[in-house]
Write a protein that holds these residues in place. Structure first.
Motif: not given
Ligand code: NAD
Length: 297
Positions: A156-161, A210-212
């Protein structure tokens, strides 16, 4: 006198931007020292456009291995001599190993996610997994789940890139891992989302929700949809317990935090770099001791 670094010490490193906040140098250097391995690991702030020069430098300095982080993971994969099957499917790599001048790229985020679940007694083989997100980490997780025999992945992903990325992942997995069913859905379709949560064995949040500091009060899944036999994992690690995990815990679900994924992808990188198991328990003990000590003046 410096005892650990000598004229023979091999160099490893993290490449990306920013990198100053990274815990990787501390973790790998602790483990090298613990295991008596003659390596040092540093972080280098480089942009995507610096990567061709960076790769040349890695070869010139005969660096044994290292990691790529944002924004260098995709370009890093393009510049490797070889890619692991998962890195090929994802089109990105976060780790590389240099074997006599041949650079092989790996993607270990998904391995870290699956290993973290296993450490919590949760197997992914034959399961139905709902993954929220289609960004870098989510894609790596989806590919690894498919490679590890997950029966069905609901994305599931929102309507974005990133939505397009999910469609590409489905296409690649249909070709390369056809036994795994993959469906891509709009996050905005709440009815479908609720049904998918009801049918899933494992729910994983791989978005930034959920992230700070901006999104820690948010969750994509209402508490009322949680059920006791659902395993709920979050890859967000700051805060360690996200709102989604807190509410899932209150609803009686098994919950799995994101910090373990980070540790286990690090352990997989360490195995690739050194051929040894990372001294995870010794590292965790050192972290606990450091956290208990008063900050240095
Ligand atoms: P990314 O920028 O590549 O992807 C962001 C994702 O979040 C996309 O699917 C986007 O559609 C979604 N998103 C953004 N804003 C949203 C919103 N308001 N509502 C719904 N969806 C939203 O980022 P990434 O590198 O994949 O990282 C994602 C998260 O995972 C970050 O919090 C990162 O810190 C965490 N992460 C954790 C680990 C780990 O080892 N635990 C490793 C990598 C990334």
């Amino acid at each position: 006198m410096e005892k650990r670094i000598s004229g023979y010490t091999g160099l490893m490193g993290l490449f990306g931007s920013p990198v100053g906040h990274s815990a990787s140098p501390e973790m790998y250097n602790f483990c090298f020292q613990h295991d008596g391995l003659d390596y040092a690991y540093l972080a280098f702030d480089v942009k995507a456009e610096d990567m061709p020069e960076t790769i040349k430098t890695i070869r010139l300095l005969k660096m044994r291995g290292g990691n790529f982080t944002m924004p260098c993971k995709n370009i890093g994969a393009k510049l490797m001599d070889r890619l692991s099957p998962a890195a090929q499917l994802v089109g990105a790599c976060n780790a590389f190993v240099n074997e006599e001048g041949v650079l092989t790229g790996y993607i270990t985020d998904g391995i870290g996610f699956v290993k973290n679940l296993k450490e919590h007694g949760v197997e992914v083989k034959g399961k139905k997994v709902l993954v929220l997100g289609a960004g870098g980490a989510a894609t790596a997780i989806q590919v690894q789940l498919a490679l590890e025999g997950t029966e069905e992945i609901q994305i599931f992903n929102r309507r974005d890139e990133f939505y397009e990325r999910a469609l590409e992942t489905r296409k690649k997995l249909e070709e390369k891992v056809p036994q795994c069913k993959v469906a891509v859905n709009r996050l905005e379709d709440k009815e479908k989302l609720q049904k998918a949560v009801a049918e899933a064995d494992i729910l994983a949040n791989a978005t930034i929700v959920g992230m700070k500091p901006d999104l820690h009060e948010e969750t994509l899944i209402p508490k009322e949809w949680m059920r006791k036999d659902l395993v709920v994992a979050d890859i967000v690690y700051n805060p360690e317990v996200t709102r989604m995990l807190k509410e899932a815990g209150e609803a009686g679900c098994q919950t799995i935090e994101g910090k373990g994924m980070m540790l286990w992808q690090g352990a997989e990188n360490y195995r690739l770099f050194t051929g040894k198991e990372m001294p995870v328990e010794a590292y965790k003990d050192a972290m606990r001791t450091a956290a208990a000590m008063p900050p240095s003046p």
